[in-house]
Design an enzyme around this catalytic site. Sequence first.
Site, mmCIF file in Angstrom:
data_model
loop_
_atom_site.group_PDB
_atom_site.id
_atom_site.type_symbol
_atom_site.label_atom_id
_atom_site.label_comp_id
_atom_site.label_asym_id
_atom_site.label_seq_id
_atom_site.Cartn_x
_atom_site.Cartn_y
_atom_site.Cartn_z
ATOM 1 N N HIS A 6 33.888 36.054 48.500
ATOM 2 C CA HIS A 6 35.262 36.048 48.032
ATOM 3 C C HIS A 6 35.348 36.898 46.770
ATOM 4 O O HIS A 6 34.355 37.516 46.341
ATOM 5 C CB HIS A 6 35.749 34.615 47.782
ATOM 6 C CG HIS A 6 34.825 33.797 46.925
ATOM 7 N ND1 HIS A 6 34.616 34.064 45.586
ATOM 8 C CD2 HIS A 6 34.040 32.724 47.217
ATOM 9 C CE1 HIS A 6 33.770 33.187 45.087
ATOM 10 N NE2 HIS A 6 33.390 32.370 46.058
ATOM 11 N N GLN A 52 23.352 25.654 37.288
ATOM 12 C CA GLN A 52 22.481 26.609 37.962
ATOM 13 C C GLN A 52 22.179 27.795 37.058
ATOM 14 O O GLN A 52 21.030 28.253 36.981
ATOM 15 C CB GLN A 52 23.146 27.087 39.250
ATOM 16 C CG GLN A 52 22.411 28.229 39.940
ATOM 17 C CD GLN A 52 23.115 28.675 41.208
ATOM 18 O OE1 GLN A 52 22.952 28.067 42.257
ATOM 19 N NE2 GLN A 52 23.917 29.726 41.111
ATOM 20 N N HIS A 93 32.593 36.609 44.072
ATOM 21 C CA HIS A 93 31.355 37.350 44.316
ATOM 22 C C HIS A 93 31.534 38.837 44.020
ATOM 23 O O HIS A 93 30.658 39.477 43.426
ATOM 24 C CB HIS A 93 30.912 37.203 45.777
ATOM 25 C CG HIS A 93 30.562 35.804 46.195
ATOM 26 N ND1 HIS A 93 31.341 35.094 47.074
ATOM 27 C CD2 HIS A 93 29.513 35.013 45.870
ATOM 28 C CE1 HIS A 93 30.793 33.910 47.283
ATOM 29 N NE2 HIS A 93 29.688 33.829 46.560
#
Length: 301
Positions: A38, A160, A41
């Site tokens: 999308h 992350q 990214h």
Amino acid sequence: MCIRDSSKTPEELRESLRIARISRNARVAFVPTMGALHEGHLALVREGRKLVGDDGTVVASIFVNPTQFGPNEDFARYPRDLDGDQTKLASAGCDLLFAPEARVMYPEGERTRVRVDGLTSGLCGPFRPGHFEGVATVVAKLFSIVGEAYAIFGKKDYQQLAVLRRLATDLFFPVNVVGHPIVREKGGLAMSSRNAYLSPEERERALALSRGLRAAYAAFSGGERRAGTLVDLVQKEVEAAADTIDYVAATDADSLVAFDPEASVGDRALLAIACRVGKTRLLDNVVLGEDPMTSLSGSHS
């Protein structure tokens, strides 16, 4: 535009990058993804292009990593669209694509896993056992294959990002891990491949996440520093919209250690959310004292 080369094995990608580095002295930017791309990214790809310039090489990977999914999670139904993703990557300026199969990344007999302690003990860690070990393992493999590079990750997955920065530092990878601001849909919903699971009604409810963060941000900007008060402002919005809540937390932005409700968050802190709207697990966050208020506004339709 088209992608210059597509690799299926580590050897093929290493050779493509070796040629780029030798022939053009090219710097490398790397964008790891699981596909179903999308605008969020593609913003990472464009950021990579800015970092390495027109003469540099931007490489993206698409790999739905089985080791980061739990037994009751959505590995089998995770959206996949390799052909469409390649077209999107090319339009954003990606040069090389690495799209391996699972048997390539996890060859028969493999036994190695990578674990980052401390940073994974809170937030999503207790709710997704083994997840960060799977992420750290596959990213360590990817960093090893790509070599010296900028690696660009979205800040939506803030935990992350912190884990992978620690990984690159601790294991001496020649990789500069770069965090990119969250890209949002119109209305403020943080972009995610899993947003495709949301019904129109669920998507509307999901706007409560950024709405709650904006309320806390406004209070913080007005001088509020009590962790419990800031969390309560977010929780009030999320509770009214989510089906289940894993956490709404205020933590140190570096160590990810949660603040006591009565503690002052100081001049910089992470406010983070994980919840389910319908069956879709959504994440959102803001770093108070660092991110601008505009980071919580939708800029894409």
